[in-house]
Design an enzyme around this catalytic site. Structure first.
Site, PDB file in Angstrom:
ATOM      1  N   TYR A 276       0.813  -1.216   0.000  1.00 22.81           N
ATOM      2  CA  TYR A 276       0.000   0.000   0.000  1.00 22.81           C
ATOM      3  C   TYR A 276       0.846   1.266   0.000  1.00 22.81           C
ATOM      4  O   TYR A 276       0.419   2.300  -0.516  1.00 22.81           O
ATOM      5  CB  TYR A 276      -0.926   0.029   1.212  1.00 22.81           C
ATOM      6  CG  TYR A 276      -2.090  -0.932   1.150  1.00 22.81           C
ATOM      7  CD1 TYR A 276      -2.164  -1.911   0.180  1.00 22.81           C
ATOM      8  CD2 TYR A 276      -3.121  -0.871   2.083  1.00 22.81           C
ATOM      9  CE1 TYR A 276      -3.213  -2.798   0.133  1.00 22.81           C
ATOM     10  CE2 TYR A 276      -4.184  -1.752   2.037  1.00 22.81           C
ATOM     11  CZ  TYR A 276      -4.230  -2.722   1.059  1.00 22.81           C
ATOM     12  OH  TYR A 276      -5.279  -3.596   1.016  1.00 22.81           O
TER      13      TYR A 276
ATOM     14  N   LYS B 126       2.765 -15.757   4.469  1.00 27.15           N
ATOM     15  CA  LYS B 126       2.819 -16.712   3.348  1.00 27.15           C
ATOM     16  C   LYS B 126       4.281 -17.082   3.148  1.00 27.15           C
ATOM     17  O   LYS B 126       4.876 -16.915   2.078  1.00 27.15           O
ATOM     18  CB  LYS B 126       2.214 -16.085   2.086  1.00 27.15           C
ATOM     19  CG  LYS B 126       1.938 -17.089   0.967  1.00 27.15           C
ATOM     20  CD  LYS B 126       0.912 -18.139   1.355  1.00 27.15           C
ATOM     21  CE  LYS B 126       0.654 -19.048   0.145  1.00 27.15           C
ATOM     22  NZ  LYS B 126      -0.147 -20.246   0.527  1.00 27.15           N
TER      23      LYS B 126
ATOM     24  N   ASP C 280      -3.879 -18.254   3.527  1.00 21.36           N
ATOM     25  CA  ASP C 280      -4.971 -18.962   2.874  1.00 21.36           C
ATOM     26  C   ASP C 280      -5.661 -19.923   3.838  1.00 21.36           C
ATOM     27  O   ASP C 280      -6.886 -20.094   3.803  1.00 21.36           O
ATOM     28  CB  ASP C 280      -4.498 -19.687   1.618  1.00 21.36           C
ATOM     29  CG  ASP C 280      -3.170 -20.411   1.801  1.00 21.36           C
ATOM     30  OD1 ASP C 280      -2.520 -20.233   2.844  1.00 21.36           O
ATOM     31  OD2 ASP C 280      -2.773 -21.150   0.886  1.00 21.36           O
TER      32      ASP C 280
ATOM     33  N   ASP D 119      -5.933  -6.426   5.663  1.00 22.86           N
ATOM     34  CA  ASP D 119      -7.084  -5.783   5.038  1.00 22.86           C
ATOM     35  C   ASP D 119      -8.111  -6.829   4.630  1.00 22.86           C
ATOM     36  O   ASP D 119      -9.310  -6.725   4.929  1.00 22.86           O
ATOM     37  CB  ASP D 119      -6.612  -4.988   3.820  1.00 22.86           C
ATOM     38  CG  ASP D 119      -7.699  -4.097   3.241  1.00 22.86           C
ATOM     39  OD1 ASP D 119      -8.803  -4.028   3.818  1.00 22.86           O
ATOM     40  OD2 ASP D 119      -7.442  -3.466   2.203  1.00 22.86           O
TER      41      ASP D 119
ATOM     42  N   ASP E 275     -11.777  -7.802   6.740  1.00 15.48           N
ATOM     43  CA  ASP E 275     -13.064  -7.659   6.056  1.00 15.48           C
ATOM     44  C   ASP E 275     -13.807  -8.988   6.005  1.00 15.48           C
ATOM     45  O   ASP E 275     -15.038  -9.033   6.121  1.00 15.48           O
ATOM     46  CB  ASP E 275     -12.858  -7.121   4.647  1.00 15.48           C
ATOM     47  CG  ASP E 275     -12.592  -5.623   4.621  1.00 15.48           C
ATOM     48  OD1 ASP E 275     -12.685  -4.993   5.694  1.00 15.48           O
ATOM     49  OD2 ASP E 275     -12.279  -5.090   3.551  1.00 15.48           O
TER      50      ASP E 275
END
Length: 351
Positions: A139, A185, A218, A242, A246
């Site tokens: 970001y 990850k 994941d 993020d 959500d």
């Protein structure tokens, strides 16, 4: 006398923020408030989504209460160059305040398990705190570009950035159930290898009383909705945080039940995580619970007034059971719900 800067923002932001300020005035009468513009409305007024007058007001703020930023998908704001869009004002605000750790509690209120899309036995008792790194990763990295039919963004973290957000997660776990899940990850990304290494080293050095577990993003995306009670505190980088926060927001049953706090070295930023909902703006039916609970987080983390924060949390929980808003299957409008919160705290009035 503490100063809170109010940034109502766009859409339903002014309505839910007004409700939160009303509650704050009740429990913290010594606090002063100063209101300024941000987002699309600020661009319309000043040509800047975070104008100088707002930036100047933030310099001596003790805390910042934000409403919502942005408009509908077809809003003219979305046609502006990226630095002038409402969301750029929000990113600039986070960077200006130095808010590197975003705290998002995911809690199913007792008696409201039926609102969750999960089975009641899965939703019951869910109490997760997601700690998201907020100022790094793809970001904010400046190594980004679109060149013809190729585009790239860069995910980059330093040990110092990892450690400072991990410290917030470990500190929070000490106040809760003592368990931290670090999400990465690391089987694919070198930046995640560094993340895992540094989080582990910090725990081993300074937080040996905390149980630390590492999981791939994941896997967490599946388990957070299939077995949410396994989690206490989750800490992760900006992009993963993020998406996961959500996703987790669906568990309580409405985005209107999701407050947040963004903390750093200066004034904290407190805001509901829901959007500006322009389709219902001005109708007086927006659920202000998340904004009011964000005000509670402001008192707890920004002004160190835990007793007042607990008072708000108890009042909101009671109002949710007795006067649910339309998004929760009830009929209470914004003012009715706010009045119910104030009544639960002993005040019959709503401004």
């Amino acid at each position: 006398m503490p100063k809170i800067v109010i940034l109502p923002g766009d859409g339903i932001g002014p309505e839910v923020t007004a409700a939160a300020v009303e509650v704050l005035r009740e429990v913290a009468p010594d606090v002063t408030f100063e209101e300024h513009a941000i987002g699309g409305g600020a661009y319309d007024q000043y040509g800047d989504p975070l104008p100088p007058i707002t930036r100047d007001a933030l310099a001596d703020a003790d805390a910042v209460l934000l409403g919502t930023v942005g408009g509908a998908h077809n809003s003219p704001w979305n046609l502006l160059p990226r630095p002038l869009r409402p969301e750029s004002g929000l990113l600039a605000l986070r960077k200006l305040l130095g808010c590197y750790a975003n705290l998002r509690p995911v809690r199913v209120q007792p008696g409201l398990e039926h609102l969750s899309p999960l089975k009641p036995e899965l939703a019951r008792g869910v109490d997760i705190l997601i700690v998201r790194e907020l100022l790094g990763g793809v970001y904010f990295d400046q190594d980004r570009k679109i060149e013809g039919d190729t585009a790239y963004n860069t995910m980059r973290y330093t040990t110092a950035e990892v450690e400072r957000v991990a410290k917030v997660a470990f500190w929070a776990a000490e106040q809760r159930r003592g368990r931290v899940t670090s999400v990465d990850k690391a089987n694919v990304l070198e930046v995640s290898e560094l993340w895992r290494r540094d989080v582990t080293a910090l725990r081993d050095r300074d937080y040996r009383n905390i149980h630390l577990n590492h999981e791939y993003v994941d896997s967490v995306a599946m388990l957070i909705v299939s077995d949410p009670s396994r989690y206490d505190v989750i800490v992760t980088e900006n992009l993963f945080g993020d998406i996961l926060s959500d996703l987790a927001a669906v568990i309580p049953g409405s985005l209107g039940l999701m407050p947040s706090a963004s903390l750093g070295d200066g004034a904290g930023l407190f805001e509901p995580i829901h959007g500006s909902a322009p389709d219902i703006a001005g109708k007086g039916i927006a659920n202000p619970a998340a904004a009011i609970m964000s005000a509670g987080m402001l008192l707890r983390h920004g002004l160190k007034r835990s007793d007042a924060a607990n008072q708000i949390d108890r009042a909101v929980a009671l109002a949710l059971r007795e006067h649910p808003t339309p998004d929760l299957g009830g009929k209470a409008d914004t003012k009715t719900f706010t009045r119910a919160v104030l009544n639960a705290m002993g005040s019959p009035s709503v401004g």
